[in-house]
Design a protein around this motif. Structure first.
Motif, short mmCIF file in Angstrom:
data_model
loop_
_atom_site.label_atom_id
_atom_site.label_comp_id
_atom_site.label_asym_id
_atom_site.label_seq_id
_atom_site.Cartn_x
_atom_site.Cartn_y
_atom_site.Cartn_z
N UNK A 118 0.23 -1.29 0.47
CA UNK A 118 -0.01 0.08 -0.20
C UNK A 118 0.94 1.58 0.03
N UNK A 119 0.64 2.03 -0.46
CA UNK A 119 1.03 3.36 -0.96
C UNK A 119 0.50 4.67 -0.41
N UNK A 120 1.20 5.37 0.79
CA UNK A 120 -0.14 6.33 1.07
C UNK A 120 0.76 7.71 0.88
N UNK A 121 2.39 7.67 0.78
CA UNK A 121 3.41 8.70 1.09
C UNK A 121 4.30 8.47 -0.06
N UNK A 122 3.86 7.06 -0.16
CA UNK A 122 5.69 6.02 -0.88
C UNK A 122 6.09 4.84 -1.10
N UNK A 123 5.15 4.05 0.14
CA UNK A 123 5.22 2.64 0.80
C UNK A 123 5.49 2.06 -0.29
N UNK A 124 4.65 1.94 -1.37
CA UNK A 124 5.03 0.88 -2.25
C UNK A 124 6.72 1.28 -3.07
N UNK A 125 6.38 2.86 -3.67
CA UNK A 125 7.88 2.92 -4.62
C UNK A 125 9.22 3.32 -3.71
N UNK A 126 9.24 3.60 -2.62
CA UNK A 126 10.26 4.14 -2.06
C UNK A 126 11.37 2.38 -1.43
N UNK A 127 10.16 1.82 -0.63
CA UNK A 127 11.38 0.00 -0.65
C UNK A 127 11.32 -0.38 -1.67
N UNK A 136 10.61 11.29 2.15
CA UNK A 136 9.58 10.68 0.61
C UNK A 136 9.04 12.54 0.02
N UNK A 137 10.31 12.99 0.49
CA UNK A 137 10.48 14.04 -0.14
C UNK A 137 9.98 13.69 -2.42
N UNK A 138 9.84 12.63 -2.61
CA UNK A 138 9.96 12.60 -4.02
C UNK A 138 8.61 11.88 -4.56
N UNK A 139 8.36 11.19 -3.03
CA UNK A 139 7.11 10.29 -3.35
C UNK A 139 5.82 11.19 -3.19
N UNK A 140 5.42 11.89 -2.77
CA UNK A 140 4.48 12.49 -1.62
C UNK A 140 3.95 13.58 -2.34
N UNK A 141 4.09 13.92 -4.06
CA UNK A 141 3.68 14.97 -3.99
C UNK A 141 2.36 14.00 -5.43
N UNK A 142 3.46 12.61 -5.51
CA UNK A 142 1.62 12.21 -6.84
C UNK A 142 0.74 11.66 -5.48
N UNK A 143 1.76 11.29 -4.60
CA UNK A 143 0.32 11.57 -4.05
C UNK A 143 -0.57 11.79 -3.39
#
Length: 498
Positions: A182-191, A434-441
């Protein structure tokens, strides 16, 4: 496609699907190999609960269907892992928290129901940051999952990222062909980036949230994690779809994501947001970002510089909105109906307090306190409502950008995997992951992380592609082109069964 490996655990999900269809392998054999891999990888703490008996039963059923010519499609007989945030009927579901001790749901989440209906086989439930709150998998009550990668010449354990760290670790270590995250602010992409695998956050509303333990309801989105873009496309096809049980589910057709992988991106406009060049970004990430753009250009894509001017407001807005929603969602954990109950004290309020104090970890308490504060009288407008308005402006920035481009290319994470315990006492440094993943979320957009190279220590780095709402097909197509150009063949230090 490359030659099919002889060892079942070395196969990609697509290769395993083909081997099953061709009769080269039975689901029982494939599943047993992965059950043994799960057992041999226990040192990584990637799984909270293993379900070998259930896996064996599901594999036998898949083989029986195939013998009768009743195969259910590409996932029939394929063993996968499930993030322990998805409710699974009669199987312990913990959300990585002490407060859910002993909770075995009487129902199944929609996403896992769809996967079982498609014939997928459950290997077990994977580790995660408690209630998906974290970027390193260190906040889990069940201990920190470990990354199977190591720095060159250094055997100290590294984090797999979070919150879907257990899923990422299991897939990277070859202890699952794929996994849900699950991805709320990057929790799929960052790992995914930190473990050298592929992970996709679909558009908000593409996959049902019914039966997923809630963190921040306006942000949470289920998605696939696997070793290749094709594998993610196959998994997403099994997960996606409209659900009457979820008021935020969008009733739109689910395309054939694998068929979208044509390899042709000629004329595709790739946006490069100037605001993503943040201060202190390691040079190797900047260079990898340029390399990714060069790969796409070589395939016929056209680069376009774009602006997302409110990007620097994304992280502060997220860390108001997400804790506010968490504060509301976690109010239900009171020790009365399910899970942990502490009986200290003589009143109901004292029981609530004792249960929540014992049941929640420090990071969850921190976010609940932040969320309760920003929702309180006198601060609701100053913080929460203002953050919601900023979120709308960020979504508008993306909408403007897509008038000039088709996808956006950016780094996934500002750094490679870091050591277990390295940032545990610095929540701000952890949040900056999460700086790069949060905007898309915040904008609810689909975003795919693809492994693209190694840093100077030999650790994986990822690049992400962000697309228009419900245009996962373009994101996946461009992602596969980049994946082939990157030719990421490096393997972690630990591979299950070797």
């Amino acid at each position: 496609m490359a030659d099919t490996p002889s060892r079942p655990t070395e196969m990609t999900l697509a290769q395993a699907r083909d081997a099953l269809a061709n009769g080269e392998l039975s689901s029982k054999e494939l599943t047993q190999a992965h059950v043994q891999a799960v057992e041999s990888a226990r040192q990584l703490k990637a799984y909270i609960t293993e379900t070998p008996e259930r896996a064996s039963t599901m594999a036998e059923a898949a083989d029986a269907r195939r013998q009768k010519g009743e195969s259910r499609g590409p996932l029939d007989g394929v063993p996968i892992a499930i993030k322990d945030l998805f409710c699974t009927k009669d199987v312990l579901t913990t959300a990585g928290s002490h407060v859910l001790d002993g909770f075995t749901p009487p129902y199944e989440s929609t996403v896992t129901s769809k996967l079982w209906d498609a014939g997928a086989v459950m290997l077990g439930k994977t580790n995660l940051d408690e209630f998906a709150m974290g970027s390193s998998n260190e906040t889990s009550y069940y201990g920190a999952a470990e990354n199977p990668w190591r720095r060159q010449g250094d055997n100290r354990p590294l984090v797999p990222g979070g919150s879907s760290g257990g899923s990422a670790s299991a897939v990277a270590a070859r202890a699952a062909l794929g996994a849900t995250g699950t991805d709320t602010g990057g929790s799929i992409r960052q790992p995914a980036a930190l473990t050298g695998i592929t992970g996709l956050k679909p558009t908000y509303g593409r996959c049902s949230r019914f039966g997923i333990v809630a963190f921040a309801s306006s942000l949470d989105q289920a998605g696939p994690m696997a070793r290749t873009v094709r594998d993610c496309a196959i998994l997403l096809g099994g997960m996606a779809g409209f659900d009457d049980n979820d008021g935020t589910s969008v009733d739109t057709p689910v395309p054939d994501y694998e068929a979208a992988l044509t390899g042709d991106i000629r004329g595709l406009k790739v946006g490069i947001p100037k605001e993503y060049r943040v201060d202190g970004m390691p040079r190797e990430i900047e260079e990898l970002w340029q390399q990714g753009l060069d790969w796409l250009k070589d395939a016929g894509a056209e680069p376009v510089e774009i602006s997302l001017p409110r990007t620097h407001y994304a992280l502060p807005a997220y860390y108001i909105i997400a804790p506010a929603e968490a504060s509301s969602n976690l109010a239900r954990y009171d020790g009365v109906r399910f899970g942990l109950r502490e009986t200290a004290g003589s009143s109901l309020d004292e029981m609530y307090e004792a249960t929540r104090a014992a049941g929640f970890g420090d990071e969850v308490k921190r976010r609940v306190l932040i969320g309760t504060y920003v929702l309180s009288a006198g601060y609701y407008d100053a913080y929460y409502n203002k953050a919601r308005k900023v979120r709308t402006l960020i979504a508008q920035d993306f909408a403007e950008a897509y008038k000039q481009c088709d996808v956006i290319l950016a780094p996934t994470s500002p750094n490679a995997a870091f050591g277990v315990g390295e940032l545990a006492d610095d929540p701000i440094a952890m949040y900056l992951n999460d700086v790069f993943t949060v905007p898309a979320s915040l904008a609810g957009l689909p975003a795919l992380s693809v492994p693209a190279g190694l840093d100077a220590s030999g650790l994986p780095l990822g690049l992400q592609l962000i697309g228009r709402a419900f245009d996962e097909e373009t994101v996946l197509r461009a992602g596969e082109v980049m994946e082939k150009a990157a030719n990421f063949t490096a393997e972690p230090a630990f591979v299950a069964g070797r």
